[in-house]
Design a protein around this motif. Sequence first.
Motif, PDB file in Angstrom:
ATOM      1  N   HIS A   5       0.455  -1.171  -0.513  1.00  0.00           N
ATOM      2  CA  HIS A   5       0.434   0.597   0.125  1.00  0.00           C
ATOM      3  C   HIS A   5       0.742   1.195  -0.314  1.00  0.00           C
ATOM      4  O   HIS A   5       2.029   0.982   0.355  1.00  0.00           O
ATOM      5  N   LYS A   6       0.362   2.456  -0.065  1.00  0.00           N
ATOM      6  CA  LYS A   6       1.103   3.606  -0.031  1.00  0.00           C
ATOM      7  C   LYS A   6       1.468   3.878   1.211  1.00  0.00           C
ATOM      8  O   LYS A   6       2.640   4.413   1.207  1.00  0.00           O
ATOM      9  N   ASP A   7       1.137   3.050   2.205  1.00  0.00           N
ATOM     10  CA  ASP A   7       1.723   3.240   3.665  1.00  0.00           C
ATOM     11  C   ASP A   7       3.450   2.100   3.845  1.00  0.00           C
ATOM     12  O   ASP A   7       3.496   2.275   4.849  1.00  0.00           O
ATOM     13  N   GLY A   8       3.115   2.098   2.816  1.00  0.00           N
ATOM     14  CA  GLY A   8       4.285   0.599   2.495  1.00  0.00           C
ATOM     15  C   GLY A   8       4.140  -0.808   3.255  1.00  0.00           C
ATOM     16  O   GLY A   8       5.510  -1.288   3.312  1.00  0.00           O
ATOM     17  N   LYS A   9       2.964  -1.386   3.832  1.00  0.00           N
ATOM     18  CA  LYS A   9       2.891  -2.028   4.225  1.00  0.00           C
ATOM     19  C   LYS A   9       2.051  -3.361   3.202  1.00  0.00           C
ATOM     20  O   LYS A   9       1.764  -3.208   2.499  1.00  0.00           O
ATOM     21  N   LYS A  10       1.983  -4.200   3.061  1.00  0.00           N
ATOM     22  CA  LYS A  10       2.199  -5.476   2.291  1.00  0.00           C
ATOM     23  C   LYS A  10       0.419  -5.575   3.078  1.00  0.00           C
ATOM     24  O   LYS A  10      -0.038  -5.532   3.495  1.00  0.00           O
ATOM     25  N   ASN A  11       0.153  -5.576   1.424  1.00  0.00           N
ATOM     26  CA  ASN A  11      -1.159  -5.900   1.257  1.00  0.00           C
ATOM     27  C   ASN A  11      -1.939  -7.583   2.079  1.00  0.00           C
ATOM     28  O   ASN A  11      -1.291  -8.398   0.893  1.00  0.00           O
ATOM     29  N   LYS A  12      -2.269  -7.895   2.582  1.00  0.00           N
ATOM     30  CA  LYS A  12      -2.226  -9.273   3.122  1.00  0.00           C
ATOM     31  C   LYS A  12      -3.820 -10.040   3.038  1.00  0.00           C
ATOM     32  O   LYS A  12      -4.228 -11.076   3.202  1.00  0.00           O
ATOM     33  N   SER A  13      -4.691  -9.041   2.362  1.00  0.00           N
ATOM     34  CA  SER A  13      -5.928  -9.631   1.661  1.00  0.00           C
ATOM     35  C   SER A  13      -5.213 -11.234   1.346  1.00  0.00           C
ATOM     36  O   SER A  13      -4.607 -11.151   0.851  1.00  0.00           O
ATOM     37  N   LYS A  14      -6.072 -12.038   1.428  1.00  0.00           N
ATOM     38  CA  LYS A  14      -6.420 -13.313   0.862  1.00  0.00           C
ATOM     39  C   LYS A  14      -7.128 -12.735  -1.143  1.00  0.00           C
ATOM     40  O   LYS A  14      -7.324 -12.832  -1.860  1.00  0.00           O
ATOM     41  N   LYS A  15      -6.118 -14.007  -1.259  1.00  0.00           N
ATOM     42  CA  LYS A  15      -6.664 -14.063  -2.532  1.00  0.00           C
ATOM     43  C   LYS A  15      -8.072 -15.006  -2.985  1.00  0.00           C
ATOM     44  O   LYS A  15      -8.807 -15.593  -2.531  1.00  0.00           O
ATOM     45  N   LYS A  16      -8.149 -13.863  -4.027  1.00  0.00           N
ATOM     46  CA  LYS A  16      -9.648 -14.217  -4.328  1.00  0.00           C
ATOM     47  C   LYS A  16      -9.889 -15.043  -5.575  1.00  0.00           C
ATOM     48  O   LYS A  16      -9.016 -14.797  -6.326  1.00  0.00           O
ATOM     49  N   ASP A  17     -11.298 -15.402  -5.641  1.00  0.00           N
ATOM     50  CA  ASP A  17     -10.822 -16.395  -6.419  1.00  0.00           C
ATOM     51  C   ASP A  17     -11.982 -15.703  -7.902  1.00  0.00           C
ATOM     52  O   ASP A  17     -12.615 -15.326  -8.417  1.00  0.00           O
ATOM     53  N   GLN A  18     -10.903 -15.488  -9.457  1.00  0.00           N
ATOM     54  CA  GLN A  18     -11.136 -14.487 -10.188  1.00  0.00           C
ATOM     55  C   GLN A  18     -12.298 -15.397 -11.145  1.00  0.00           C
ATOM     56  O   GLN A  18     -11.766 -15.089 -12.324  1.00  0.00           O
ATOM     57  N   THR A  19     -12.203 -16.886 -10.856  1.00  0.00           N
ATOM     58  CA  THR A  19     -13.249 -17.270 -12.273  1.00  0.00           C
ATOM     59  C   THR A  19     -14.151 -16.463 -12.473  1.00  0.00           C
ATOM     60  O   THR A  19     -14.519 -16.260 -11.606  1.00  0.00           O
ATOM     61  N   GLU A  20     -14.461 -16.225 -13.924  1.00  0.00           N
ATOM     62  CA  GLU A  20     -16.320 -16.150 -13.736  1.00  0.00           C
ATOM     63  C   GLU A  20     -17.051 -16.939 -14.428  1.00  0.00           C
ATOM     64  O   GLU A  20     -16.723 -17.614 -14.937  1.00  0.00           O
ATOM     65  N   TYR A  21     -18.192 -16.673 -13.476  1.00  0.00           N
ATOM     66  CA  TYR A  21     -19.028 -17.520 -13.204  1.00  0.00           C
ATOM     67  C   TYR A  21     -20.402 -16.985 -13.783  1.00  0.00           C
ATOM     68  O   TYR A  21     -20.372 -15.239 -14.219  1.00  0.00           O
ATOM     69  N   THR A  22     -21.092 -18.376 -14.459  1.00  0.00           N
ATOM     70  CA  THR A  22     -22.211 -17.760 -15.542  1.00  0.00           C
ATOM     71  C   THR A  22     -23.337 -17.846 -14.748  1.00  0.00           C
ATOM     72  O   THR A  22     -22.890 -18.766 -13.596  1.00  0.00           O
ATOM     73  N   LEU A  23     -25.283 -18.037 -14.846  1.00  0.00           N
ATOM     74  CA  LEU A  23     -26.457 -17.787 -14.454  1.00  0.00           C
ATOM     75  C   LEU A  23     -25.731 -19.849 -14.567  1.00  0.00           C
ATOM     76  O   LEU A  23     -26.737 -19.987 -13.458  1.00  0.00           O
ATOM     77  N   ALA A  24     -25.286 -20.305 -15.508  1.00  0.00           N
ATOM     78  CA  ALA A  24     -25.619 -21.384 -15.416  1.00  0.00           C
ATOM     79  C   ALA A  24     -24.703 -22.149 -14.917  1.00  0.00           C
ATOM     80  O   ALA A  24     -25.101 -23.809 -14.149  1.00  0.00           O
ATOM     81  N   ASP A  25     -23.936 -21.468 -13.811  1.00  0.00           N
ATOM     82  CA  ASP A  25     -23.033 -22.287 -12.849  1.00  0.00           C
ATOM     83  C   ASP A  25     -24.083 -22.011 -11.556  1.00  0.00           C
ATOM     84  O   ASP A  25     -24.067 -22.870 -10.339  1.00  0.00           O
ATOM     85  N   LEU A  26     -24.849 -21.767 -10.891  1.00  0.00           N
ATOM     86  CA  LEU A  26     -25.630 -21.040  -9.943  1.00  0.00           C
ATOM     87  C   LEU A  26     -26.772 -22.595  -9.702  1.00  0.00           C
ATOM     88  O   LEU A  26     -26.336 -23.248  -8.960  1.00  0.00           O
ATOM     89  N   SER A  27     -27.150 -22.696 -10.263  1.00  0.00           N
ATOM     90  CA  SER A  27     -28.118 -24.535 -10.070  1.00  0.00           C
ATOM     91  C   SER A  27     -27.108 -25.543  -9.228  1.00  0.00           C
ATOM     92  O   SER A  27     -26.891 -26.028  -7.956  1.00  0.00           O
ATOM     93  N   PRO A  28     -25.985 -25.675 -10.463  1.00  0.00           N
ATOM     94  CA  PRO A  28     -24.600 -26.899  -9.565  1.00  0.00           C
ATOM     95  C   PRO A  28     -23.985 -26.171  -8.400  1.00  0.00           C
ATOM     96  O   PRO A  28     -23.925 -27.197  -7.939  1.00  0.00           O
TER      97      PRO A  28
END
Length: 170
Positions: A5-28
């Motif tokens: 970050h600007k303040d020099g500290k590491k970003n500790k956020s967890k890796k987010k799932d970057q998969t693109e989902y569609t409506l077809a993925d909802l039911s399963p």
Amino acid sequence: MGKKHKDGKKNKSKKKDQTEYTLADLSPALTQAARSMRTVLSRNLLESGLYAGQDGVILLLAETDGMTAGGLAQKLGVKAPTMTRTIGRMEAQGFLERKPDAEDARLTKVYLTELGRGSVKAIEMAASACDRTATLDFSEKEVRNLVRLLKAIDNNLQAEAVPFEEPDEI
């Protein structure tokens, strides 16, 4: 190495799932999540002697003791023969008892026994542990949004049977 970050500290956020989902993925995805939730909850309930689905019967009777088998089946969204078998099993386990209705002897109503009433706390604790596991690493806001969205999905599905339509081609 993590971004800083600007303040020099590491970003500790967890890796987010970057998969693109569609409506077809909802039911399963929703079906699998519900199965996994039910599996973990069932495992958590085994210690108290309860099996899958029995927790719903006990919680419903804890709210409104003295329901008919048909009323229970309707509220829990199962067929009457399934509920009758469940009640029989739970009666044999000592969680429930059946009694004729005081006003209409043709009706039989289902009531919690002391053991059944005593199991409510165990059910609540098992559900709470399952909820915590399911929402690990979720913020309170994400949990609130998830519950809101799931309730909206349920309301949409309960409102009417959704007719099957072929998707429009793009």
